[in-house]
Write a protein that holds these residues in place. Sequence first.
Motif, PDB file in Angstrom:
ATOM      1  N   SER A  10       0.688  -1.267   0.126  1.00 42.46           N
ATOM      2  CA  SER A  10      -0.004  -0.008   0.040  1.00 42.46           C
ATOM      3  C   SER A  10       0.772   1.197  -0.015  1.00 42.46           C
ATOM      4  N   MET A  11       2.043   1.353   0.695  1.00 43.11           N
ATOM      5  CA  MET A  11       2.902   2.491   0.821  1.00 43.11           C
ATOM      6  C   MET A  11       3.563   2.628  -0.579  1.00 43.11           C
ATOM      7  N   GLY A  12       3.645   1.456  -1.284  1.00 39.79           N
ATOM      8  CA  GLY A  12       4.529   1.448  -2.668  1.00 39.79           C
ATOM      9  C   GLY A  12       3.627   2.392  -3.593  1.00 39.79           C
ATOM     10  N   VAL A  13       2.124   1.994  -3.589  1.00 43.42           N
ATOM     11  CA  VAL A  13       1.118   2.973  -4.001  1.00 43.42           C
ATOM     12  C   VAL A  13       1.155   4.415  -4.092  1.00 43.42           C
ATOM     13  N   VAL A  14       1.373   4.530  -2.734  1.00 40.85           N
ATOM     14  CA  VAL A  14       1.398   5.836  -2.108  1.00 40.85           C
ATOM     15  C   VAL A  14       2.404   6.725  -2.489  1.00 40.85           C
ATOM     16  N   GLU A  27       5.529  10.599  -6.415  1.00 39.02           N
ATOM     17  CA  GLU A  27       6.489  10.886  -7.153  1.00 39.02           C
ATOM     18  C   GLU A  27       6.128  11.450  -8.458  1.00 39.02           C
ATOM     19  N   ARG A  28       4.924  10.893  -8.736  1.00 32.71           N
ATOM     20  CA  ARG A  28       4.374  11.426 -10.318  1.00 32.71           C
ATOM     21  C   ARG A  28       3.850  12.956 -10.214  1.00 32.71           C
ATOM     22  N   GLU A  29       3.060  13.047  -9.001  1.00 30.18           N
ATOM     23  CA  GLU A  29       2.551  14.388  -8.871  1.00 30.18           C
ATOM     24  C   GLU A  29       3.582  15.433  -8.712  1.00 30.18           C
ATOM     25  N   ALA A  30       4.723  15.188  -7.818  1.00 25.81           N
ATOM     26  CA  ALA A  30       5.757  15.930  -7.737  1.00 25.81           C
ATOM     27  C   ALA A  30       6.627  16.254  -8.804  1.00 25.81           C
ATOM     28  N   ARG A  31       6.732  15.217  -9.815  1.00 27.33           N
ATOM     29  CA  ARG A  31       7.386  15.285 -10.808  1.00 27.33           C
ATOM     30  C   ARG A  31       6.564  16.792 -11.901  1.00 27.33           C
ATOM     31  N   THR A  32       5.290  16.465 -11.883  1.00 29.44           N
ATOM     32  CA  THR A  32       4.578  17.431 -12.684  1.00 29.44           C
ATOM     33  C   THR A  32       4.930  18.841 -12.327  1.00 29.44           C
ATOM     34  N   ALA A  33       5.078  19.068 -10.844  1.00 29.73           N
ATOM     35  CA  ALA A  33       5.441  20.184 -10.426  1.00 29.73           C
ATOM     36  C   ALA A  33       6.711  20.804 -10.268  1.00 29.73           C
ATOM     37  N   THR A  88      12.038  12.602  -1.612  1.00 30.41           N
ATOM     38  CA  THR A  88      12.929  11.746  -0.932  1.00 30.41           C
ATOM     39  C   THR A  88      12.151  11.243   0.258  1.00 30.41           C
ATOM     40  N   VAL A  89      12.802   9.620   0.393  1.00 29.21           N
ATOM     41  CA  VAL A  89      11.853   9.039   1.460  1.00 29.21           C
ATOM     42  C   VAL A  89      12.765   8.314   2.491  1.00 29.21           C
ATOM     43  N   SER A  90      12.290   8.147   3.804  1.00 27.27           N
ATOM     44  CA  SER A  90      12.706   7.924   4.988  1.00 27.27           C
ATOM     45  C   SER A  90      11.881   6.782   5.794  1.00 27.27           C
ATOM     46  N   SER A  91      12.427   5.682   6.484  1.00 24.81           N
ATOM     47  CA  SER A  91      11.408   4.803   7.073  1.00 24.81           C
ATOM     48  C   SER A  91      11.856   4.937   8.394  1.00 24.81           C
ATOM     49  N   ALA A 100      -3.571   5.696  -4.170  1.00 24.01           N
ATOM     50  CA  ALA A 100      -2.747   6.891  -5.236  1.00 24.01           C
ATOM     51  C   ALA A 100      -3.393   8.017  -5.037  1.00 24.01           C
ATOM     52  N   ARG A 101      -4.768   8.334  -4.953  1.00 25.71           N
ATOM     53  CA  ARG A 101      -5.141   9.605  -4.607  1.00 25.71           C
ATOM     54  C   ARG A 101      -4.618  10.370  -3.500  1.00 25.71           C
ATOM     55  N   ALA A 102      -4.567   9.542  -2.219  1.00 24.45           N
ATOM     56  CA  ALA A 102      -3.631  10.103  -1.330  1.00 24.45           C
ATOM     57  C   ALA A 102      -2.351  10.707  -1.408  1.00 24.45           C
ATOM     58  N   GLY A 103      -1.692   9.744  -2.079  1.00 27.43           N
ATOM     59  CA  GLY A 103      -0.358  10.493  -2.330  1.00 27.43           C
ATOM     60  C   GLY A 103      -0.272  11.573  -3.330  1.00 27.43           C
ATOM     61  N   ALA A 104      -1.117  11.637  -4.311  1.00 26.73           N
ATOM     62  CA  ALA A 104      -1.175  13.021  -5.086  1.00 26.73           C
ATOM     63  C   ALA A 104      -1.711  14.208  -4.326  1.00 26.73           C
TER      64      ALA A 104
END
Length: 347
Positions: free
Chosen positions: A80-84, A89-95, A100-103, A307-311
């Motif tokens: 699920s986190m992979g989808v988010v 990343e897709r939304e950020a790239r368009t902007a 960057t990610v940390s666990s 995916a919507r949550a990530g965007a």
Amino acid sequence: MPHAARPTVTLHDVAAAAGVSVSTASRVLGGSTRKVAPEYEARVLAAAAALRYTVDASARAMRRASDSISLVADDLTTPSMGVVVAAMEREARTAGAFVTVSSTMGAAERQAETVRVLRSLRPRALVVTSSRFLASAAEGRLLKELRAYEEEGGRVVMVGETDMTFSSIVFDDYGAGRSMGAFVAEIGHRRVAIFAGSRESRNMADRTSGFIAGLRAGGVDERDIRIIPCEVNRQGGFDAARELAGAGMDGRQAVLAVNDAVAIGALSGFREAGVEVPADVSVTGIDDISLASDVTPRLTTVALPLARAGAEAIRFALGDSAAPQRLALEGHLIVRDSARPVESNAE
């Protein structure tokens, strides 16, 4: 006789006086290239003049615009986190930004330490996603680090239920659980097991409570609902299924798993134990990860808009709203092959 030192006026003071967010005040006073509405700009400039605010030149030099958005998550290996993350990343790239990610594995102290380190790197925004925004953590070091970052001009977005006063995106986990519980009761199941995670995990606890509410509303007696704690991953579901099968299923007709990974593990555990799904027991999940429609039998689940949550998290992070925003996302039931009405089981 020396004059008393003038009280230090912070960016937070200016933002409060102007009625805008700290990040908006920072853009106006810090020379950001990102546009601010003329009304907000005028209010910030007026407040700064009234308070005699001056920008710390050395701090300003360190605050060069960054194109990075830092994600702080519990566990980056979950489907699920992979989808988010992919959606972020897709939304950020368009902007024109990057992620960057940390666990942190959900440990409050590790969350706070990660945010402290990231503050020194000056990311454009922080997105913090966790199932463990407990009151004790919110009142401690993590909250202090996040507030300090915001006062320095950053923006914070939380993905997950929280009492902190930052922008947030939440899933209706209770509603997802309730809809699945109601469905399982509707197709005739009366003796049910719930493969549940730790009560410390807010989202999993909410899903479990929702399961129980939906089952009870559908006529299932609470005495016939058995809760089996397990690790919230595939192995946890596998082990719980083997335990239940080893006990002769205890008369259970259905298993409600707190997420798809647990449910998929349960499918394997039951198969190895010689218990057929759905002929002997129905199995359901929550999330609708990609594998849910590829396993055999295909998994009945509640699809959450991961995916919507990530965007939306990226849009909140890059937006110009002066006040914290909140978005609640609901799931929807997807009926596939892993759940069968009781009448069919008897054939």
